[in-house]
Design a protein around this motif. Structure first.
Motif, PDB file in Angstrom:
ATOM      1  N   ASP A 299      90.153  32.964  25.643  1.00 25.64           N
ATOM      2  CA  ASP A 299      88.845  33.473  25.210  1.00 25.64           C
ATOM      3  C   ASP A 299      87.861  33.640  26.356  1.00 25.64           C
ATOM      4  N   ARG A 300      88.354  33.638  27.612  1.00 26.34           N
ATOM      5  CA  ARG A 300      87.451  33.781  28.751  1.00 26.34           C
ATOM      6  C   ARG A 300      87.408  35.239  29.200  1.00 26.34           C
ATOM      7  N   PRO A 301      86.258  35.714  29.661  1.00 27.80           N
ATOM      8  CA  PRO A 301      86.195  37.100  30.151  1.00 27.80           C
ATOM      9  C   PRO A 301      87.015  37.282  31.423  1.00 27.80           C
ATOM     10  N   VAL A 302      87.773  38.355  31.465  1.00 26.21           N
ATOM     11  CA  VAL A 302      88.552  38.727  32.650  1.00 26.21           C
ATOM     12  C   VAL A 302      88.281  40.203  32.911  1.00 26.21           C
ATOM     13  N   PRO A 303      87.848  40.572  34.121  1.00 31.46           N
ATOM     14  CA  PRO A 303      87.585  41.991  34.374  1.00 31.46           C
ATOM     15  C   PRO A 303      88.877  42.792  34.336  1.00 31.46           C
ATOM     16  N   PRO A 304      88.802  44.084  34.015  1.00 31.88           N
ATOM     17  CA  PRO A 304      90.019  44.910  34.009  1.00 31.88           C
ATOM     18  C   PRO A 304      90.583  45.054  35.412  1.00 31.88           C
ATOM     19  N   PRO A 305      91.864  45.337  35.528  1.00 35.11           N
ATOM     20  CA  PRO A 305      92.474  45.513  36.855  1.00 35.11           C
ATOM     21  C   PRO A 305      91.735  46.568  37.666  1.00 35.11           C
ATOM     22  N   ASP A 306      91.494  46.256  38.938  1.00 33.69           N
ATOM     23  CA  ASP A 306      90.762  47.176  39.807  1.00 33.69           C
ATOM     24  C   ASP A 306      91.613  47.665  40.962  1.00 33.69           C
ATOM     25  N   ARG A 307      92.927  47.536  40.835  1.00 35.20           N
ATOM     26  CA  ARG A 307      93.849  48.021  41.871  1.00 35.20           C
ATOM     27  C   ARG A 307      95.135  48.457  41.202  1.00 35.20           C
ATOM     28  N   GLY A 308      95.970  49.137  41.952  1.00 29.16           N
ATOM     29  CA  GLY A 308      97.182  49.695  41.388  1.00 29.16           C
ATOM     30  C   GLY A 308      97.043  51.190  41.178  1.00 29.16           C
ATOM     31  N   PRO A 309      98.099  51.849  40.712  1.00 32.65           N
ATOM     32  CA  PRO A 309      98.066  53.305  40.505  1.00 32.65           C
ATOM     33  C   PRO A 309      96.964  53.726  39.546  1.00 32.65           C
ATOM     34  N   LEU A 310      96.276  54.804  39.882  1.00 30.14           N
ATOM     35  CA  LEU A 310      95.194  55.299  39.023  1.00 30.14           C
ATOM     36  C   LEU A 310      95.700  55.640  37.631  1.00 30.14           C
ATOM     37  N   LEU A 311      96.926  56.149  37.547  1.00 27.97           N
ATOM     38  CA  LEU A 311      97.468  56.535  36.247  1.00 27.97           C
ATOM     39  C   LEU A 311      97.590  55.354  35.304  1.00 27.97           C
ATOM     40  N   ILE A 312      97.662  54.162  35.860  1.00 31.90           N
ATOM     41  CA  ILE A 312      97.720  52.952  35.034  1.00 31.90           C
ATOM     42  C   ILE A 312      96.348  52.302  34.936  1.00 31.90           C
ATOM     43  N   ARG A 313      95.634  52.273  36.065  1.00 38.59           N
ATOM     44  CA  ARG A 313      94.377  51.543  36.119  1.00 38.59           C
ATOM     45  C   ARG A 313      93.302  52.158  35.223  1.00 38.59           C
ATOM     46  N   VAL A 314      93.200  53.476  35.209  1.00 35.14           N
ATOM     47  CA  VAL A 314      92.138  54.121  34.436  1.00 35.14           C
ATOM     48  C   VAL A 314      92.331  53.917  32.930  1.00 35.14           C
ATOM     49  N   PRO A 315      93.520  54.174  32.374  1.00 32.81           N
ATOM     50  CA  PRO A 315      93.694  53.897  30.943  1.00 32.81           C
ATOM     51  C   PRO A 315      93.492  52.425  30.601  1.00 32.81           C
ATOM     52  N   LEU A 316      93.933  51.525  31.498  1.00 32.92           N
ATOM     53  CA  LEU A 316      93.752  50.100  31.232  1.00 32.92           C
ATOM     54  C   LEU A 316      92.277  49.734  31.138  1.00 32.92           C
ATOM     55  N   ARG A 317      91.457  50.350  31.995  1.00 32.16           N
ATOM     56  CA  ARG A 317      90.033  50.060  31.958  1.00 32.16           C
ATOM     57  C   ARG A 317      89.450  50.455  30.608  1.00 32.16           C
ATOM     58  N   VAL A 318      89.914  51.580  30.078  1.00 36.25           N
ATOM     59  CA  VAL A 318      89.407  52.042  28.783  1.00 36.25           C
ATOM     60  C   VAL A 318      89.902  51.146  27.653  1.00 36.25           C
ATOM     61  N   LEU A 319      91.175  50.751  27.738  1.00 41.64           N
ATOM     62  CA  LEU A 319      91.790  49.977  26.657  1.00 41.64           C
ATOM     63  C   LEU A 319      91.648  48.469  26.834  1.00 41.64           C
ATOM     64  N   TRP A 320      90.963  48.033  27.896  1.00 45.74           N
ATOM     65  CA  TRP A 320      90.927  46.613  28.220  1.00 45.74           C
ATOM     66  C   TRP A 320      90.427  45.719  27.083  1.00 45.74           C
ATOM     67  N   PRO A 321      89.425  46.111  26.309  1.00 46.00           N
ATOM     68  CA  PRO A 321      89.012  45.241  25.200  1.00 46.00           C
ATOM     69  C   PRO A 321      90.139  44.950  24.211  1.00 46.00           C
ATOM     70  N   VAL A 322      91.080  45.877  24.082  1.00 48.45           N
ATOM     71  CA  VAL A 322      92.220  45.662  23.190  1.00 48.45           C
ATOM     72  C   VAL A 322      93.340  44.924  23.912  1.00 48.45           C
ATOM     73  N   VAL A 323      93.539  45.269  25.191  1.00 54.99           N
ATOM     74  CA  VAL A 323      94.647  44.694  25.956  1.00 54.99           C
ATOM     75  C   VAL A 323      94.382  43.248  26.359  1.00 54.99           C
ATOM     76  N   LEU A 324      93.134  42.908  26.685  1.00 57.50           N
ATOM     77  CA  LEU A 324      92.818  41.579  27.205  1.00 57.50           C
ATOM     78  C   LEU A 324      93.288  40.444  26.300  1.00 57.50           C
ATOM     79  N   PRO A 325      93.025  40.468  24.987  1.00 56.87           N
ATOM     80  CA  PRO A 325      93.511  39.352  24.157  1.00 56.87           C
ATOM     81  C   PRO A 325      95.032  39.198  24.201  1.00 56.87           C
TER      82      PRO A 325
END
Length: 287
Positions: free
Chosen positions: A188-214
């Motif tokens: 239940d702790r806040p974790v920022p979305p990944p800020d490195r790695g391929p853009l094709l993965i990083r950008v969608p992850l940033r958008v979906l992070w609220p769903v992916v993080l849990p």
């Protein structure tokens, strides 16, 4: 590399196979959590690390460093020196009121020591159980890595037979569920979305992070506790059920079946791939 510099473990050894395989990524959280369960180590990380504000950068730097210890060749010893320089100013007071310094042998050695029991235990799930000969070789190679890090032989048990009493004593006398342990296994702790790695993965992850993080947080807790040796898990006070054990065994069977089928470029981390390629070329060129 000078003649005085310790050499990294040899190509083809046990660590050569384990450390660069992507399955090694699943083992690292258990080792890290055991490290910071020591109050002095936990206090140092709590007060001096950026693992809360920059978890992805911190993880990437730690992984790069570990890869250098095993696959870095002449760069391994310099990485060990860099780490010692980095830790020279890390000191303070732990939660038991004791002064600590990051390079104090009893703390610095414990941080390193945790890798051996985690590799040994997690291999049973993600690879196959190590033979007695492989365990002894792994321990000898782990001692060699310790020399790269500047750990003197007198500060680490010299044999497996000497390691286990030392290990059990630290578990009995020192480890606990520190604040950093709680952070590393929390869901239940806040974790920022990944800020490195391929853009094709990083950008969608940033958008979906609220769903992916849990989902990520629950999986991280699962592998952290599950791949930790049971005696360490119990000493820290981490819960683990029979149902979770069955899930871990099923997960391990899938990993053991799938990962060996992957091509080398997907199965091994970049430093391991390059080192393996160089070792093959050296064998071809040898008379």
């Amino acid at each position: 590399m000078s003649r005085q510099d310790p050499a990294p473990p040899p190509p083809g050894g046990v660590l050569w196979s384990l450390a660069g395989d992507i399955r090694g990524l699943l083992m690292l959280p258990a080792a890290l959590t055991m490290q910071v369960a020591h109050p002095a180590v936990g206090a140092g990380v709590d007060e001096h690390s950026v693992f809360r504000t920059d978890p992805w950068g911190r993880g990437e730097r730690s992984l790069r460093s570990l890869q250098l210890w095993v696959y870095g060749g002449e760069a391994a010893a310099e990485e060990g020196r860099r780490l010692r320089r980095l830790h020279r100013t890390i000191q303070g007071t732990d939660t038991r009121g004791r002064r600590y310094h990051a390079l104090d042998p009893q703390y610095y050695s414990w941080v390193h020591a945790t890798g051996f029991p985690v590799y040994r235990y997690a291999a049973c799930y993600l690879y196959r159980p190590l033979t007695e000969a492989q365990e002894r070789q792994l321990y000898a190679e782990w001692l060699q890595v310790g020399r790269i890090l500047g750990i003197h032989d007198r500060d680490m048990p010299g044999t497996i037979e000497e390691f286990w009493p030392y290990y059990r004593k630290v578990l009995a006398d020192e480890v606990e569920a520190t604040a950093v342990v709680e952070d590393l296994i929390a869901t239940d702790r806040p974790v920022p979305p990944p800020d490195r790695g391929p853009l094709l993965i990083r950008v969608p992850l940033r958008v979906l992070w609220p769903v992916v993080l849990p989902l990520f947080a629950r999986f991280r807790r699962f592998v952290t506790i599950g791949l930790m040796p049971p005696e360490a898990r119990a000493a820290i006070g981490l819960p683990w059920t029979d149902q979770q054990e069955r899930r871990l065994r099923r997960f391990g069977r899938v990993v053991r079946a799938v990962v060996p089928l992957l091509p080398e470029r997907l199965r091994y981390l970049p430093p391991a791939r390059e080192a393996r390629r160089a070792a093959r070329a050296a064998r071809r060129d040898s008379p």
